[in-house]
Design a protein around this motif. Structure first.
Motif, PDB file in Angstrom:
ATOM      1  N   UNK A 140      25.566  50.525  50.580  1.00 24.42           N
ATOM      2  CA  UNK A 140      25.731  50.601  52.030  1.00 24.42           C
ATOM      3  C   UNK A 140      26.987  49.869  52.520  1.00 24.42           C
ATOM      4  N   UNK A 141      28.156  50.414  52.229  1.00 23.47           N
ATOM      5  CA  UNK A 141      29.407  49.774  52.655  1.00 23.47           C
ATOM      6  C   UNK A 141      29.521  49.722  54.176  1.00 23.47           C
ATOM      7  N   UNK A 142      30.135  48.663  54.682  1.00 23.37           N
ATOM      8  CA  UNK A 142      30.360  48.536  56.113  1.00 23.37           C
ATOM      9  C   UNK A 142      31.438  49.527  56.556  1.00 23.37           C
ATOM     10  N   UNK A 143      31.376  49.914  57.829  1.00 24.78           N
ATOM     11  CA  UNK A 143      32.321  50.907  58.353  1.00 24.78           C
ATOM     12  C   UNK A 143      33.758  50.397  58.310  1.00 24.78           C
ATOM     13  N   UNK A 144      33.947  49.094  58.546  1.00 23.52           N
ATOM     14  CA  UNK A 144      35.288  48.498  58.507  1.00 23.52           C
ATOM     15  C   UNK A 144      35.258  47.237  57.656  1.00 23.52           C
ATOM     16  N   UNK A 145      36.319  47.060  56.887  1.00 21.56           N
ATOM     17  CA  UNK A 145      36.440  45.882  56.044  1.00 21.56           C
ATOM     18  C   UNK A 145      37.547  44.978  56.591  1.00 21.56           C
ATOM     19  N   UNK A 146      37.471  43.653  56.307  1.00 23.83           N
ATOM     20  CA  UNK A 146      38.535  42.737  56.749  1.00 23.83           C
ATOM     21  C   UNK A 146      39.898  43.163  56.211  1.00 23.83           C
ATOM     22  N   UNK A 147      40.941  42.860  56.966  1.00 24.86           N
ATOM     23  CA  UNK A 147      42.299  43.238  56.568  1.00 24.86           C
ATOM     24  C   UNK A 147      42.709  42.576  55.260  1.00 24.86           C
ATOM     25  N   UNK A 148      42.206  41.350  55.036  1.00 23.66           N
ATOM     26  CA  UNK A 148      42.507  40.625  53.799  1.00 23.66           C
ATOM     27  C   UNK A 148      41.285  39.804  53.398  1.00 23.66           C
ATOM     28  N   UNK A 149      41.126  39.584  52.091  1.00 28.10           N
ATOM     29  CA  UNK A 149      39.952  38.855  51.606  1.00 28.10           C
ATOM     30  C   UNK A 149      40.166  37.342  51.641  1.00 28.10           C
ATOM     31  N   UNK A 150      41.434  36.897  51.743  1.00 24.53           N
ATOM     32  CA  UNK A 150      41.736  35.474  51.808  1.00 24.53           C
ATOM     33  C   UNK A 150      42.532  35.129  53.046  1.00 24.53           C
ATOM     34  N   UNK A 151      42.976  33.878  53.120  1.00 28.03           N
ATOM     35  CA  UNK A 151      43.749  33.439  54.283  1.00 28.03           C
ATOM     36  C   UNK A 151      45.176  33.991  54.254  1.00 28.03           C
ATOM     37  N   UNK A 152      45.683  34.298  53.072  1.00 29.46           N
ATOM     38  CA  UNK A 152      47.063  34.765  52.930  1.00 29.46           C
ATOM     39  C   UNK A 152      47.181  36.242  53.286  1.00 29.46           C
ATOM     40  N   UNK A 153      48.277  36.594  53.951  1.00 33.43           N
ATOM     41  CA  UNK A 153      48.506  37.992  54.314  1.00 33.43           C
ATOM     42  C   UNK A 153      48.719  38.872  53.078  1.00 33.43           C
ATOM     43  N   UNK A 154      49.086  38.246  51.968  1.00 32.34           N
ATOM     44  CA  UNK A 154      49.312  39.018  50.744  1.00 32.34           C
ATOM     45  C   UNK A 154      48.070  39.097  49.850  1.00 32.34           C
ATOM     46  N   UNK A 155      46.937  38.596  50.365  1.00 34.96           N
ATOM     47  CA  UNK A 155      45.703  38.710  49.584  1.00 34.96           C
ATOM     48  C   UNK A 155      45.168  40.140  49.685  1.00 34.96           C
ATOM     49  N   UNK A 156      44.236  40.456  48.832  1.00 34.81           N
ATOM     50  CA  UNK A 156      43.780  41.840  48.654  1.00 34.81           C
ATOM     51  C   UNK A 156      43.392  42.523  49.951  1.00 34.81           C
ATOM     52  N   UNK A 157      43.883  43.729  50.127  1.00 35.41           N
ATOM     53  CA  UNK A 157      43.613  44.550  51.299  1.00 35.41           C
ATOM     54  C   UNK A 157      42.353  45.395  51.057  1.00 35.41           C
ATOM     55  N   UNK A 158      41.855  46.090  52.078  1.00 37.20           N
ATOM     56  CA  UNK A 158      40.677  46.945  51.876  1.00 37.20           C
ATOM     57  C   UNK A 158      40.842  47.938  50.737  1.00 37.20           C
ATOM     58  N   UNK A 159      42.025  48.518  50.601  1.00 36.08           N
ATOM     59  CA  UNK A 159      42.230  49.500  49.529  1.00 36.08           C
ATOM     60  C   UNK A 159      42.092  48.847  48.157  1.00 36.08           C
ATOM     61  N   UNK A 160      42.551  47.597  48.050  1.00 35.99           N
ATOM     62  CA  UNK A 160      42.468  46.893  46.773  1.00 35.99           C
ATOM     63  C   UNK A 160      41.065  46.362  46.485  1.00 35.99           C
ATOM     64  N   UNK A 161      40.221  46.347  47.499  1.00 39.57           N
ATOM     65  CA  UNK A 161      38.843  45.892  47.328  1.00 39.57           C
ATOM     66  C   UNK A 161      37.891  47.062  47.107  1.00 39.57           C
ATOM     67  N   UNK A 162      38.432  48.246  46.958  1.00 32.83           N
ATOM     68  CA  UNK A 162      37.603  49.449  46.858  1.00 32.83           C
ATOM     69  C   UNK A 162      36.634  49.411  45.668  1.00 32.83           C
ATOM     70  N   UNK A 163      35.536  50.085  45.838  1.00 30.70           N
ATOM     71  CA  UNK A 163      34.518  50.229  44.804  1.00 30.70           C
ATOM     72  C   UNK A 163      35.143  50.796  43.531  1.00 30.70           C
ATOM     73  N   UNK A 164      34.834  50.237  42.362  1.00 32.91           N
ATOM     74  CA  UNK A 164      33.790  49.234  42.067  1.00 32.91           C
ATOM     75  C   UNK A 164      34.306  47.796  41.974  1.00 32.91           C
ATOM     76  N   UNK A 165      35.453  47.497  42.595  1.00 28.46           N
ATOM     77  CA  UNK A 165      35.983  46.135  42.574  1.00 28.46           C
ATOM     78  C   UNK A 165      34.908  45.149  43.030  1.00 28.46           C
TER      79      UNK A 165
END
Length: 224
Positions: A140-165
């Motif tokens: 049950x993925x959420x409709x929207x994911x955070x822009x980044x997983x960490x505090x840094x702007x260069x941390x993983x984006x939604x596309x990089x967090x895609x299933x099965x990550x």
């Protein structure tokens, strides 16, 4: 009548012979599996033997073996290692189908384990047939994911967090069932390297369901 008796006796002999035939151990399967199933630069049997012996000096491998667990009784083999990308565990386990075929499951890192079986002397990847229930919608993925997983702007984006990550589904040492848990790592992409940083979000910011068990039933895993 004599012919019937002979046929019955022959059947008993065949059954007795099959019963006495030793089962292939999980270590033997480790030596037999194709290299692409292990995905860790262990093409030859000689290299794999040295890995199990923790004698890998001079092999040029990208990892260092820290511990080997060979649990023949439970059909489980694990190689715990350290590498530049962090610690990990390559684990193998065996399941037997009602047709007498052995299914070998292999887990190492994110995502689904892969599953192989031998058919007519050839290895076949049967992951789709055996673990096909492992799908993004199940969590049950959420409709929207955070822009980044960490505090840094260069941390993983939604596309990089895609299933099965982020999904860890280790093959079990005991029992037949597999549990998948969402426990993502947050990576930062530097100018010349990639490194892990603090995960500033909650797992539930990505998936409403972060843990599922898959039960071995009728030769495949069924989501519980």
């Amino acid at each position: 009548m004599r012919k019937v008796i002979l046929l019955v006796l022959a059947s008993f002999v065949t059954i007795a012979t099959d019963a006495k035939k030793p089962k292939t151990t999980i270590k033997e399967y480790f030596f037999l599996l194709p290299a692409d199933a292990l995905k860790m630069d262990m093409e030859s049997i000689e290299v794999r033997k040295k890995v199990l012996a923790r004698n890998t000096e001079g092999l040029g491998l990208m990892f260092e073996v820290e511990e080997v667990i060979d649990d023949a009784k439970n059909g489980y083999l694990a190689i715990k290692y350290g590498a530049d990308w962090g610690p990990g565990t390559l684990a193998l386990a065996v399941w037997r189908t009602d047709k007498g075929e052995d299914i070998i499951g292999i887990s190492n890192g994110d995502g689904s384990p892969t599953f192989y079986t031998q058919q007519n002397g050839n290895w076949k990847n049967v992951t789709a047939e055996v673990f096909g229930d492992f799908q993004k919608t199940l969590f049950k993925p959420k409709a929207e994911w955070p822009a980044h997983c960490g505090a840094e702007d260069s941390s993983s984006s939604p596309a990089e967090m895609e299933f099965p990550h982020g999904f860890q589904c280790p093959v079990p040492r005991k029992g037949l069932n597999i549990t998948c848990t969402y426990a993502p790592k947050c990576l930062v992409h530097g100018s010349s390297s990639v490194f892990e940083t603090d995960f500033k979000r909650k797992p539930t910011d990505y998936y409403a369901v972060t843990k599922r068990q898959f039960t071995w039933k009728k030769n495949r895993f069924v989501a519980k």
